[in-house]
Structure formats: structure tokens, C-alpha cells
Design a protein around this motif. Structure first.
Motif, short mmCIF file in Angstrom:
data_model
loop_
_atom_site.label_atom_id
_atom_site.label_comp_id
_atom_site.label_asym_id
_atom_site.label_seq_id
_atom_site.Cartn_x
_atom_site.Cartn_y
_atom_site.Cartn_z
N ALA A 165 1.04 -1.30 -0.17
CA ALA A 165 -0.36 -0.02 0.32
C ALA A 165 0.97 1.40 0.01
CB ALA A 165 -1.28 -0.16 1.25
N SER A 166 0.58 1.74 -0.98
CA SER A 166 1.74 3.49 -0.72
C SER A 166 0.80 4.23 -1.88
CB SER A 166 2.80 2.60 -1.99
OG SER A 166 1.97 2.50 -3.17
N ILE A 167 0.92 5.37 -1.37
CA ILE A 167 0.77 7.14 -2.18
C ILE A 167 2.28 7.44 -3.12
CG2 ILE A 167 -0.72 7.68 -0.77
CD1 ILE A 167 2.08 9.64 0.41
N ARG A 168 1.83 7.96 -4.14
CA ARG A 168 2.98 8.77 -5.16
C ARG A 168 2.40 9.68 -4.92
NH1 ARG A 168 6.45 5.59 -8.28
NH2 ARG A 168 5.75 4.09 -8.71
N GLU A 169 3.21 10.22 -4.61
CA GLU A 169 3.28 12.45 -4.61
C GLU A 169 4.04 12.57 -5.72
OE1 GLU A 169 5.97 12.50 -1.09
OE2 GLU A 169 4.37 12.21 0.37
N ASP A 170 3.94 13.83 -5.58
CA ASP A 170 4.17 15.24 -6.71
C ASP A 170 5.72 15.47 -6.22
OD1 ASP A 170 5.11 17.44 -8.78
OD2 ASP A 170 2.57 17.76 -8.32
N ASN A 171 6.98 14.95 -7.29
CA ASN A 171 7.85 15.09 -7.25
C ASN A 171 8.00 16.49 -6.87
OD1 ASN A 171 10.73 14.54 -7.09
ND2 ASN A 171 11.39 14.73 -9.50
N GLU A 172 7.66 17.94 -7.73
CA GLU A 172 7.79 19.14 -7.67
C GLU A 172 7.23 19.28 -6.35
OE1 GLU A 172 6.89 21.04 -11.43
OE2 GLU A 172 8.57 19.23 -12.61
N LYS A 173 5.86 19.10 -6.19
CA LYS A 173 5.49 19.27 -4.49
C LYS A 173 5.73 18.81 -3.58
CE LYS A 173 1.75 21.64 -7.63
NZ LYS A 173 1.08 21.12 -8.08
N LYS A 174 6.06 18.40 -2.54
CA LYS A 174 6.24 17.56 -1.44
C LYS A 174 5.16 17.58 -0.69
CE LYS A 174 11.01 16.46 -2.77
NZ LYS A 174 10.47 15.11 -3.76
N ASP A 175 4.93 16.20 -0.30
CA ASP A 175 3.87 16.17 0.58
C ASP A 175 2.80 15.81 0.18
OD1 ASP A 175 5.51 14.80 2.94
OD2 ASP A 175 5.74 17.15 3.64
N ALA A 176 2.55 16.17 -1.73
CA ALA A 176 1.09 16.45 -2.25
C ALA A 176 0.97 14.87 -2.76
CB ALA A 176 1.40 17.23 -2.94
N PRO A 177 -0.05 14.31 -1.98
CA PRO A 177 -0.30 12.91 -2.89
C PRO A 177 -1.08 13.07 -4.30
CG PRO A 177 -2.01 13.76 -0.47
CD PRO A 177 -0.27 14.31 -1.16
N ILE A 178 -0.42 11.92 -5.02
CA ILE A 178 -1.46 12.25 -6.53
C ILE A 178 -2.44 11.22 -6.75
CG2 ILE A 178 -1.37 11.50 -8.94
CD1 ILE A 178 1.75 12.94 -8.38
N CYS A 179 -2.29 9.79 -5.64
CA CYS A 179 -2.66 8.96 -5.84
C CYS A 179 -2.72 7.95 -4.25
CB CYS A 179 -3.23 8.48 -6.68
SG CYS A 179 -1.31 6.96 -7.89
N TRP A 180 -3.31 7.24 -4.49
CA TRP A 180 -3.24 5.40 -3.23
C TRP A 180 -3.40 4.89 -4.33
CZ3 TRP A 180 -2.43 4.99 1.39
CH2 TRP A 180 -2.45 3.41 2.43
N THR A 181 -2.26 3.89 -3.95
CA THR A 181 -2.42 2.30 -4.61
C THR A 181 -1.98 1.22 -3.84
OG1 THR A 181 -1.21 3.68 -6.65
CG2 THR A 181 -0.50 1.54 -6.50
N ASP A 182 -2.64 0.42 -4.61
CA ASP A 182 -2.36 -1.20 -3.47
C ASP A 182 -1.78 -2.41 -5.50
OD1 ASP A 182 -3.77 -0.50 -1.13
OD2 ASP A 182 -6.03 -0.18 -1.87
N SER A 183 -0.99 -2.25 -4.52
CA SER A 183 -0.12 -3.68 -5.32
C SER A 183 -0.25 -4.64 -4.67
CB SER A 183 0.85 -2.49 -5.44
OG SER A 183 1.48 -1.70 -6.39
N TYR A 184 0.03 -5.57 -5.98
CA TYR A 184 -0.34 -6.83 -4.95
C TYR A 184 0.91 -7.59 -6.13
CZ TYR A 184 -4.89 -5.86 -3.52
OH TYR A 184 -5.56 -4.83 -2.54
N ALA A 185 1.23 -8.85 -5.92
CA ALA A 185 1.88 -9.05 -6.50
C ALA A 185 2.33 -10.80 -6.13
CB ALA A 185 3.66 -8.42 -6.53
N ARG A 186 2.71 -11.50 -6.37
CA ARG A 186 3.18 -12.90 -6.03
C ARG A 186 3.96 -13.08 -5.49
NH1 ARG A 186 4.86 -15.30 -11.80
NH2 ARG A 186 2.91 -15.33 -13.20
N PRO A 187 3.52 -13.54 -3.91
CA PRO A 187 4.73 -13.68 -2.82
C PRO A 187 5.52 -14.00 -3.22
CG PRO A 187 2.89 -15.16 -2.44
CD PRO A 187 2.68 -14.65 -3.99
#
Length: 166
Positions: free
Chosen positions: A49-71
Motif C-alpha cells: 500500500a503506497s501513495i505517489r507524490e508530486d515530485n515538485e510539491k512535496k507531501d502532495a499525494p497524487i494517488c493511493w495505490t494497492d499493489s498485489y504481486a506474487r508472494p
């Protein structure tokens, strides 16, 4: 606003928006999650579970992402923290020799859940776009799926259709 016409465009998008990991765990897919990520109910998945931030605006979340990969891709637990600009699929390709042959993307309108609204700095129930990307290997098997929630004012999808000249 970045074009997404090929897989390499996803890499470019990630390189300009760092990932901030919020949680890493292992989950068992229930029926609903299995339908979303393209797997069998009851199968185990590494969840990031993570967020992506805008590289030019610190602490500015662009989105929430849940990534699922083989264990079996256990190195991903460390890799996602050490390389916040890489796509998880790219980390898997580099460290496990699996190549994305195709990414299937679905975009739908949703509302932001109370669970992630605070992290994204929006009101619960506000409009958003849900983007599901399923990364398939050369055999057509899903090796990673991402489910991203973009508040409505933080993502634009533009598609160019051209006439087939056949």
C-alpha cells in the motif's frame, strides 16, 4: 497530465512521482479481490500500500495505490523502499527476469473511501478515478496488479483514436 500510449510511458510517469510506502503485508484474495486482480480466490499475494507524490510539491499525494504481486517475489519488500521511483513491475522484471508483455488497464468512477481520504487530503465520498492495471507475462499470467485511486482533480485520461487506414 502525461501521455500513456506504451509501457515505457508508465516508467516515465513513475520516475517523476516518488512512491511512499505505507504498508507491506501478505493477503489472501477473497472473491472480490480475486475478480479485481485476476486471480483465484484463496490465492496469496504480497500487498504493498503506497501513495505517489508530486515530485515538485512535496507531501502532495497524487494517488493511493494497492499493489498485489506474487508472494514469491519476496525481494520486492525491500526494493520498493530502496527505489521509490521505479514501478513495482519494473523491479520484478529486473530482479526476477519476468517481462511485462501486456498491461490491461481499466478506469472507472468511484468515491474515495474514508480509509484513504485523510491520506489523500480529500473528503470521504469525494469523486475519484480507480485505475486497475494488470501486468501480464509472456504466458498471459498476471504477475502484478495495481489498484490506484486518484481524486477527481488529480488525474485526466485523454485518449486519441485514429482511423484505421486498412
Amino acid at each position: 497530465n502525461h501521455p500513456l500510449a506504451c509501457l515505457e510511458d508508465l516508467f516515465f510517469l513513475a520516475q517523476n512521482n516518488p512512491r511512499v510506502v505505507k504498508r507491506i503485508d501478505e493477503v489472501v484474495a477473497d472473491y472480490e479481490l480475486a475478480q479485481t486482480i485476476g486471480c483465484e480466490p484463496g490465492s496469496r499475494w504480497l500487498h504493498v500500500a503506497s501513495i505517489r507524490e508530486d515530485n515538485e510539491k512535496k507531501d502532495a499525494p497524487i494517488c493511493w495505490t494497492d499493489s498485489y504481486a506474487r508472494p514469491t517475489f519476496s525481494k520486492v519488500r525491500q526494493l520498493v523502499r530502496s527505489d521509490p521511483f521505479a514501478l513495482i513491475s519494473d523491479l520484478i522484471e529486473t530482479h526476477y527476469g519476468i517481462q511485462s508483455e501486456e498491461v490491461r488497464q481499466t478506469i472507472s468512477a468511484v468515491t474515495v473511501s474514508a480509509k484513504i481520504a485523510k491520506v489523500l487530503d480529500v473528503a470521504p465520498g469525494s469523486p475519484a478515478l480507480k485505475i486497475v492495471r494488470r501486468y501480464l507475462d509472456h504466458d498471459g499470467n498476471t504477475f502484478e496488479t495495481t489498484v490506484s485511486i486518484h481524486p477527481a482533480d488529480r488525474y485526466t485520461c485523454s485518449i486519441v483514436l485514429k482511423r484505421d487506414k486498412r
